[in-house]
Motif scaffolding. Structure first.
Motif, PDB file in Angstrom:
ATOM      1  N   HIS A   2       0.846  -1.205   0.000  1.00 44.35           N
ATOM      2  CA  HIS A   2       0.000   0.000   0.000  1.00 44.35           C
ATOM      3  C   HIS A   2       0.870   1.238   0.000  1.00 44.35           C
ATOM      4  O   HIS A   2       2.091   1.168   0.197  1.00 44.35           O
ATOM      5  N   ASP A  20       0.775   5.063   1.949  1.00 41.12           N
ATOM      6  CA  ASP A  20       0.079   5.683   3.079  1.00 41.12           C
ATOM      7  C   ASP A  20      -0.841   6.825   2.637  1.00 41.12           C
ATOM      8  O   ASP A  20      -1.816   7.142   3.329  1.00 41.12           O
ATOM      9  N   HIS A  44       4.921   0.062   0.133  1.00 41.52           N
ATOM     10  CA  HIS A  44       5.563  -0.791   1.135  1.00 41.52           C
ATOM     11  C   HIS A  44       4.579  -1.828   1.666  1.00 41.52           C
ATOM     12  O   HIS A  44       3.367  -1.738   1.429  1.00 41.52           O
TER      13      HIS A  44
HETATM   14 FE   FE2 Z   1       2.014   2.040   5.719  1.00 40.64          FE
END
Ligand code: FE2
Length: 262
Positions: free
Chosen positions: A132, A134, A220
């Protein structure tokens, strides 16, 4: 990544404080809520946690009857999302003046703390965090999300360390995928999950006290922790207060806790 950025005394202090916070937990006061990155639920226990200290369990911590199969402190997935405001120890750690200096060096004009989490990645049952960015979860216009990620224990490929795609933060937010508040009061995603090539990820095997800075657009993930060693980490996210904060983000500043300056 900045190795040895925080002292052993500082990370040890976080560990001691989280043990204290865990000891104060009373199950009856809380809703048994699992944290899952594959099946995110928008219950109010989660959605109202921005200005509180709340507890989210590992998916595999329960038996079929819904009872915890391990001690409480070995069942928790994460605690969030206002440790930076409500715990004096986490507050002092987050507001180490060097953190604000770094965020300014990285371009944030008015760095503010939006949320914080302590992640346990429990031995044997620590859940996967799927790939994903952030910025899917915290969005400003223009985008400014910056994650601080600090291992409290050594992270390796066997206990579920972070993996990231080098340079992916230059590629923008894939599919402009956002998790947003839905009209019914829950949450929804604006696009399906994006697939990222497995071969592009590199592991971040790092020691306690390293500072990992995560651009909001960096792709990440972390794997399950199948080892018998935990992988505790403290993380918080900043946004630039001089940018427009998206009203559709799941996390909104509250009257009790406007986002503090970093
Ligand atoms: Fe994250």
């Amino acid at each position: 990544m900045l190795p040895n950025f925080y002292s052993e005394e500082q990370t040890h202090g976080l560990r001691k404080e989280i043990e204290k916070i865990c000891k104060s937990f009373v199950l009856e006061d809380h809703v048994k809520t699992v944290f899952s990155t594959t099946n995110q639920t928008g219950n109010s226990y989660f959605l109202d946690s921005g200005d509180k200290i709340r507890y989210f369990f590992e998916e595999k911590a329960f038996d079929a009857a819904g009872n915890l199969t391990k001690p409480f402190d070995k069942s928790i997935n994460k605690i969030g999302h206002a440790l930076h405001a409500l715990s004096p120890v986490f507050k002092a750690f987050t507001h180490d003046p060097r953190n604000a200096a770094i965020s300014r060096q990285l371009g944030l004009v008015r760095p503010k703390v939006a949320q914080s989490m302590y992640i346990f990645k429990q031995p044997g049952i620590g859940g996967v965090v799927v790939p994903h960015q952030d910025s899917t979860f915290l969005h400003t216009a223009p985008n400014s999300t910056l994650g601080f990620w600090v291992p409290v224990e050594r992270c390796t490929t066997t206990n579920g360390c972070l993996w990231a795609i080098p340079g992916s933060h230059h590629g923008g937010l894939a599919s402009q995928r956002r998790m947003v508040r839905s009209p019914d009061g829950g949450i929804t995603f604006t696009a399906p999950p994006v697939e990222f090539p497995e071969k592009d990820f590199v592991p971040l095997e790092i020691n306690a006290g390293t500072l990992v800075l995560l651009d909001g657009n960096l792709v990440h993930k972390s794997d399950e922790n199948r080892s018998n060693v935990s992988r505790h980490a403290y993380t918080w996210h900043c946004i630039d207060g001089s940018h427009e904060y998206d009203k559709l983000n799941w996390l909104q500043p509250s009257a009790a806790l406007p986002f503090p300056d970093l």
